[in-house]
Motif scaffolding. Structure first.
Motif, PDB file in Angstrom:
ATOM      1  N   TRP A   1     -41.894 105.878   9.334  1.00  0.00           N
ATOM      2  CA  TRP A   1     -41.360 105.725  10.690  1.00  0.00           C
ATOM      3  C   TRP A   1     -41.472 104.311  11.254  1.00  0.00           C
ATOM      4  O   TRP A   1     -40.509 103.854  11.922  1.00  0.00           O
ATOM      5  N   PRO A   2     -42.578 103.587  11.061  1.00  0.00           N
ATOM      6  CA  PRO A   2     -42.593 102.219  11.600  1.00  0.00           C
ATOM      7  C   PRO A   2     -41.446 101.363  11.080  1.00  0.00           C
ATOM      8  O   PRO A   2     -40.782 100.652  11.848  1.00  0.00           O
ATOM      9  N   MET A   3     -41.188 101.436   9.767  1.00  0.00           N
ATOM     10  CA  MET A   3     -40.121 100.615   9.203  1.00  0.00           C
ATOM     11  C   MET A   3     -38.732 101.170   9.501  1.00  0.00           C
ATOM     12  O   MET A   3     -37.756 100.425   9.457  1.00  0.00           O
ATOM     13  N   THR A   4     -38.627 102.450   9.810  1.00  0.00           N
ATOM     14  CA  THR A   4     -37.329 102.988  10.238  1.00  0.00           C
ATOM     15  C   THR A   4     -36.903 102.333  11.547  1.00  0.00           C
ATOM     16  O   THR A   4     -35.737 101.937  11.712  1.00  0.00           O
ATOM     17  N   VAL A   5     -37.848 102.188  12.467  1.00  0.00           N
ATOM     18  CA  VAL A   5     -37.553 101.543  13.754  1.00  0.00           C
ATOM     19  C   VAL A   5     -37.173 100.079  13.540  1.00  0.00           C
ATOM     20  O   VAL A   5     -36.167  99.589  14.089  1.00  0.00           O
ATOM     21  N   VAL A   6     -37.966  99.367  12.735  1.00  0.00           N
ATOM     22  CA  VAL A   6     -37.691  97.947  12.485  1.00  0.00           C
ATOM     23  C   VAL A   6     -36.367  97.778  11.735  1.00  0.00           C
ATOM     24  O   VAL A   6     -35.575  96.884  12.038  1.00  0.00           O
ATOM     25  N   HIS A   7     -36.121  98.649  10.761  1.00  0.00           N
ATOM     26  CA  HIS A   7     -34.878  98.608   9.986  1.00  0.00           C
ATOM     27  C   HIS A   7     -33.668  98.770  10.905  1.00  0.00           C
ATOM     28  O   HIS A   7     -32.678  98.027  10.791  1.00  0.00           O
ATOM     29  N   ALA A   8     -33.738  99.720  11.816  1.00  0.00           N
ATOM     30  CA  ALA A   8     -32.629  99.945  12.750  1.00  0.00           C
ATOM     31  C   ALA A   8     -32.423  98.730  13.649  1.00  0.00           C
ATOM     32  O   ALA A   8     -31.283  98.310  13.901  1.00  0.00           O
ATOM     33  N   LEU A   9     -33.513  98.153  14.133  1.00  0.00           N
ATOM     34  CA  LEU A   9     -33.414  96.980  14.996  1.00  0.00           C
ATOM     35  C   LEU A   9     -32.835  95.787  14.238  1.00  0.00           C
ATOM     36  O   LEU A   9     -32.017  95.027  14.778  1.00  0.00           O
ATOM     37  N   TRP A  10     -33.250  95.612  12.991  1.00  0.00           N
ATOM     38  CA  TRP A  10     -32.742  94.532  12.132  1.00  0.00           C
ATOM     39  C   TRP A  10     -31.229  94.667  11.959  1.00  0.00           C
ATOM     40  O   TRP A  10     -30.474  93.711  12.161  1.00  0.00           O
ATOM     41  N   ASP A  11     -30.776  95.868  11.566  1.00  0.00           N
ATOM     42  CA  ASP A  11     -29.343  96.094  11.353  1.00  0.00           C
ATOM     43  C   ASP A  11     -28.548  95.963  12.647  1.00  0.00           C
ATOM     44  O   ASP A  11     -27.426  95.437  12.650  1.00  0.00           O
ATOM     45  N   PHE A  12     -29.128  96.452  13.754  1.00  0.00           N
ATOM     46  CA  PHE A  12     -28.454  96.347  15.052  1.00  0.00           C
ATOM     47  C   PHE A  12     -28.224  94.882  15.418  1.00  0.00           C
ATOM     48  O   PHE A  12     -27.135  94.508  15.885  1.00  0.00           O
ATOM     49  N   SER A  13     -29.227  94.046  15.174  1.00  0.00           N
ATOM     50  CA  SER A  13     -29.092  92.617  15.480  1.00  0.00           C
ATOM     51  C   SER A  13     -27.983  91.993  14.655  1.00  0.00           C
ATOM     52  O   SER A  13     -27.153  91.231  15.170  1.00  0.00           O
ATOM     53  N   LEU A  14     -27.955  92.299  13.367  1.00  0.00           N
ATOM     54  CA  LEU A  14     -26.934  91.733  12.479  1.00  0.00           C
ATOM     55  C   LEU A  14     -25.534  92.172  12.872  1.00  0.00           C
ATOM     56  O   LEU A  14     -24.613  91.357  12.973  1.00  0.00           O
ATOM     57  N   MET A  15     -25.345  93.482  13.086  1.00  0.00           N
ATOM     58  CA  MET A  15     -24.014  94.004  13.351  1.00  0.00           C
ATOM     59  C   MET A  15     -23.463  93.516  14.694  1.00  0.00           C
ATOM     60  O   MET A  15     -22.295  93.131  14.797  1.00  0.00           O
ATOM     61  N   THR A  16     -24.291  93.514  15.736  1.00  0.00           N
ATOM     62  CA  THR A  16     -23.804  93.063  17.032  1.00  0.00           C
ATOM     63  C   THR A  16     -23.493  91.565  17.008  1.00  0.00           C
ATOM     64  O   THR A  16     -22.521  91.122  17.639  1.00  0.00           O
ATOM     65  N   SER A  17     -24.289  90.795  16.276  1.00  0.00           N
ATOM     66  CA  SER A  17     -24.018  89.366  16.157  1.00  0.00           C
ATOM     67  C   SER A  17     -22.696  89.115  15.450  1.00  0.00           C
ATOM     68  O   SER A  17     -21.885  88.279  15.883  1.00  0.00           O
ATOM     69  N   MET A  18     -22.440  89.858  14.373  1.00  0.00           N
ATOM     70  CA  MET A  18     -21.202  89.671  13.612  1.00  0.00           C
ATOM     71  C   MET A  18     -19.986  90.097  14.423  1.00  0.00           C
ATOM     72  O   MET A  18     -18.942  89.445  14.386  1.00  0.00           O
ATOM     73  N   LEU A  19     -20.109  91.189  15.185  1.00  0.00           N
ATOM     74  CA  LEU A  19     -18.986  91.653  16.000  1.00  0.00           C
ATOM     75  C   LEU A  19     -18.696  90.682  17.140  1.00  0.00           C
ATOM     76  O   LEU A  19     -17.539  90.413  17.459  1.00  0.00           O
ATOM     77  N   ALA A  20     -19.757  90.142  17.769  1.00  0.00           N
ATOM     78  CA  ALA A  20     -19.563  89.190  18.859  1.00  0.00           C
ATOM     79  C   ALA A  20     -18.919  87.912  18.346  1.00  0.00           C
ATOM     80  O   ALA A  20     -18.022  87.353  18.990  1.00  0.00           O
TER      81      ALA A  20
END
Length: 260
Positions: free
Chosen positions: A193-212
């Motif tokens: 669970w700790p890395m699930t949260v970090v993994h989601a945050l990592w991917d969210f940062s990448l995807m939103t940056s690429m879309l912007a």
């Protein structure tokens, strides 16, 4: 109900099914057309990621050793602080993504849902099921390195869905290095669970940056920054596993109980 013992053959067979659900589902969702990960994450809720996550969750639910699969809270609870390095990187990446502008609020919500689904699906499949399968046959270091290599190789398949083969190869390399850190923290905390949260945050940062960046007609530098960031994360994972060479299972010692 008869429980499943997660063996290496079973985990590899499960991975094959998971890949069909994930990649085959994405292909159907895109109508058979190439689609970038960012566009897929920001378009609509990905049912293929949800189905793949449910499949992996069902395997863990049926497992005879759910604690061994890491679906309980961190043990001990204070061991969750071991995520400090990847969490720091993820927060820094999120800050950089926001500094460059954000997609519309509706798109951000869709990306948040999808990246959470992807993180949950991948952590259940790779750090709960597949890693447990390798640990059933191998000692800790070979299990971590092999499962991380598979994690990287699987990401290369994104090139067929996105049409960006070179980008997928870079992503594959980053995922393989990243997987070492993720697996090490999963073993040291005894929880996914700790890395699930970090993994989601990592991917969210990448995807939103690429879309912007795409909305502004530019390319995001964040994926390249993330590739640089995963090398220290890999080394951090090796550091966490430094006392576990040749061991078949995670030892329980006063040092481990303290989460240090």
């Amino acid at each position: 109900m008869k429980r499943l013992h997660i063996t290496l053959p079973l985990s590899l067979a499960a991975l094959a099914v998971w890949l069909m659900l994930t990649l085959g589902g994405r292909w159907l969702e895109s109508g058979g057309h190439a689609q970038s990960l960012a566009d897929a994450a920001g378009g609509s809720i990905g049912w293929s990621w949800a189905v793949a996550a449910l499949f992996a969750a069902a395997l863990v639910f049926l497992a005879d050793d759910r604690r061994g699969a890491g679906v309980q809270a961190p043990q001990p609870l204070q061991s969750a602080r071991l995520v400090w390095l990847p969490l720091l990187y993820s927060l820094l990446m999120l800050f950089l993504a926001w500094a460059g502008g954000m997609p519309p609020r509706g798109v951000v919500l869709v990306v948040a849902c999808n990246t959470l689904l992807v993180a949950l699906s991948e952590e259940l499949m790779f750090r709960a099921v597949l890693l447990q399968g390798f640990l059933d046959r191998l000692t800790v270091w070979p299990a971590v390195l092999t499962s991380s290599a598979v994690f990287g190789i699987v990401h290369a398949a994104n090139g067929f869905a996105s049409g960006d083969i070179s980008g997928a190869l870079w992503q594959s390399l980053a995922a393989g290095l990243q997987g070492v850190g993720y697996a090490a923290i999963r073993l040291r905390t005894r929880s996914i669970w700790p890395m699930t949260v970090v993994h989601a945050l990592w991917d969210f940062s990448l995807m939103t940056s690429m879309l912007a960046a795409a909305a502004d007609g530019e390319g995001s530098i964040l994926p390249f920054a993330a590739l640089i960031a995963v090398l220290p994360l890999c080394l951090y994972g090796l550091y966490l596993l430094r006392r576990m060479h040749g061991q078949p299972a995670l030892p329980v010692s006063p040092r481990m109980r303290s989460g240090l």
